[in-house]
Design a protein around this motif. Structure first.
Motif, short mmCIF file in Angstrom:
data_model
loop_
_atom_site.label_atom_id
_atom_site.label_comp_id
_atom_site.label_asym_id
_atom_site.label_seq_id
_atom_site.Cartn_x
_atom_site.Cartn_y
_atom_site.Cartn_z
N GLN A 148 0.05 4.87 -15.16
CA GLN A 148 0.83 5.02 -14.11
C GLN A 148 -0.03 5.12 -12.66
O GLN A 148 -0.94 5.82 -12.82
CB GLN A 148 1.79 6.41 -14.08
CG GLN A 148 2.51 6.68 -13.05
CD GLN A 148 3.66 5.75 -12.86
OE1 GLN A 148 4.45 5.42 -13.72
NE2 GLN A 148 4.02 5.54 -11.52
N MET A 149 0.24 4.22 -11.90
CA MET A 149 -0.60 4.14 -10.77
C MET A 149 0.26 4.40 -9.56
O MET A 149 1.18 3.78 -9.18
CB MET A 149 -0.95 2.57 -10.70
CG MET A 149 -1.91 2.17 -11.84
SD MET A 149 -2.54 0.57 -11.63
CE MET A 149 -1.27 -0.57 -11.43
N ASN A 150 -0.17 5.34 -8.90
CA ASN A 150 0.68 5.82 -7.57
C ASN A 150 -0.17 5.72 -6.28
O ASN A 150 -1.52 5.60 -6.54
CB ASN A 150 1.23 7.16 -7.69
CG ASN A 150 2.04 7.55 -8.89
OD1 ASN A 150 2.75 6.77 -9.10
ND2 ASN A 150 1.99 8.72 -9.53
N SER A 151 0.32 5.75 -5.35
CA SER A 151 -0.33 5.76 -3.89
C SER A 151 -1.44 4.65 -3.87
O SER A 151 -2.52 4.81 -3.54
CB SER A 151 -1.31 7.11 -3.73
OG SER A 151 -0.38 8.15 -3.69
N LYS A 183 -9.00 8.71 -9.44
CA LYS A 183 -8.70 10.12 -9.94
C LYS A 183 -7.78 10.90 -8.89
O LYS A 183 -8.01 10.77 -7.83
CB LYS A 183 -9.98 11.25 -9.94
CG LYS A 183 -9.60 12.34 -10.95
CD LYS A 183 -11.01 12.96 -11.45
CE LYS A 183 -11.15 13.93 -12.26
NZ LYS A 183 -12.40 14.55 -12.48
N GLY A 184 -6.75 11.43 -9.72
CA GLY A 184 -5.55 12.09 -8.78
C GLY A 184 -4.31 11.16 -8.26
O GLY A 184 -3.45 11.67 -8.02
N ARG A 185 -4.53 9.73 -8.56
CA ARG A 185 -3.85 8.81 -8.37
C ARG A 185 -3.05 8.14 -9.56
O ARG A 185 -1.83 7.83 -9.37
CB ARG A 185 -4.26 7.76 -7.51
CG ARG A 185 -4.79 8.36 -5.97
CD ARG A 185 -5.00 7.17 -4.98
NE ARG A 185 -6.15 6.41 -5.59
CZ ARG A 185 -5.98 4.94 -5.69
NH1 ARG A 185 -4.96 4.73 -5.47
NH2 ARG A 185 -7.03 4.57 -6.13
N PHE A 186 -3.78 7.90 -10.45
CA PHE A 186 -3.56 7.33 -11.75
C PHE A 186 -3.32 8.07 -12.90
O PHE A 186 -4.30 9.39 -12.90
CB PHE A 186 -4.62 6.22 -11.99
CG PHE A 186 -4.68 4.83 -11.00
CD1 PHE A 186 -4.00 5.02 -9.86
CD2 PHE A 186 -5.17 3.84 -11.31
CE1 PHE A 186 -4.15 4.09 -8.84
CE2 PHE A 186 -5.39 2.61 -10.70
CZ PHE A 186 -4.70 2.85 -9.29
N THR A 187 -2.56 8.13 -14.00
CA THR A 187 -2.33 8.74 -15.05
C THR A 187 -2.37 7.95 -16.28
O THR A 187 -1.62 6.92 -16.13
CB THR A 187 -1.25 9.82 -15.08
OG1 THR A 187 -1.04 10.35 -13.92
CG2 THR A 187 -1.17 10.39 -16.37
N ILE A 188 -3.15 8.03 -17.31
CA ILE A 188 -3.15 7.37 -18.54
C ILE A 188 -2.27 8.11 -19.64
O ILE A 188 -2.45 9.40 -19.54
CB ILE A 188 -4.54 7.00 -18.89
CG1 ILE A 188 -4.55 6.04 -19.87
CG2 ILE A 188 -5.44 8.30 -19.26
CD1 ILE A 188 -5.83 5.44 -20.74
N SER A 189 -1.65 7.72 -20.33
CA SER A 189 -0.79 8.47 -21.49
C SER A 189 -0.59 7.25 -22.60
O SER A 189 -0.78 6.04 -22.45
CB SER A 189 0.30 8.75 -20.87
OG SER A 189 1.25 7.76 -20.45
N GLN A 190 -0.39 7.62 -23.53
CA GLN A 190 0.25 7.00 -24.91
C GLN A 190 1.25 7.33 -25.49
O GLN A 190 1.38 8.43 -25.49
CB GLN A 190 -1.10 6.59 -25.66
CG GLN A 190 -1.59 8.15 -26.39
CD GLN A 190 -2.81 7.66 -27.11
OE1 GLN A 190 -3.46 6.66 -27.07
NE2 GLN A 190 -3.65 8.77 -27.77
N SER A 209 0.62 -1.15 -0.17
CA SER A 209 -0.28 0.02 0.03
C SER A 209 0.92 1.27 -0.05
O SER A 209 1.87 1.44 0.75
CB SER A 209 -0.84 -0.03 1.22
OG SER A 209 -1.56 1.22 1.29
N GLY A 210 0.51 2.25 -0.75
CA GLY A 210 1.28 3.55 -1.09
C GLY A 210 2.42 3.32 -2.21
O GLY A 210 2.78 4.32 -2.25
#
Length: 124
Positions: free
Chosen positions: A80-83, A63-70, A13-14
């Motif tokens: 990208q998965m954070n926290s 929302k605010g923790r994950f970012t999608i990109s290509q 976790s984290g």
């Protein structure tokens, strides 16, 4: 069209993970792509989507923790998965549309192509 996910694993976790989805056989114009997840005994949940113009949507829980990109040059979709939290534990699937479609986390049924999934396990 073939989608192959990678990057899953076990994390505390984290912690953070980055998922990748290698896309092959998808020539020409790109359409909606996204990440979805399903935990045992639960319905599939939309995580994040990205449309051909770069517009993104995210599920409320990430929302605010994950970012999608290509990276179109590499034919690869990322998440990208954070926290990370234990409730993020699931099999994560990459998906892509076969043409113009709705593109949001509630629109999984509109996407044509799906990968086999990669497991993400978050321990407390």
């Amino acid at each position: 069209v073939q989608l192959v996910e990678s990057g899953g694993g076990s994390v505390q976790s984290g912690g953070s993970l980055r998922l990748s989805c290698a896309v092959s056989g998808y020539s020409g114009r790109r359409y909606c792509m996204g990440w979805f997840r399903q935990a045992p005994g639960k319905e599939r949940e939309g995580v994040a989507t990205i449309d051909s113009d770069g517009t993104t949507t995210y599920g409320l829980s990430v929302k605010g923790r994950f970012t999608i990109s290509q990276d179109n040059a590499k034919n690869t979709l990322y998440l990208q998965m954070n926290s990370l939290k234990p409730e993020d534990t699931a099999t994560y699937y990459c998906a892509a549309a076969g043409g113009p479609s709705r593109c949001d986390v509630g629109g999984g049924h509109a996407l044509t192509y799906w990968g086999q999934g990669t497991q993400v396990t978050v321990s407390s």
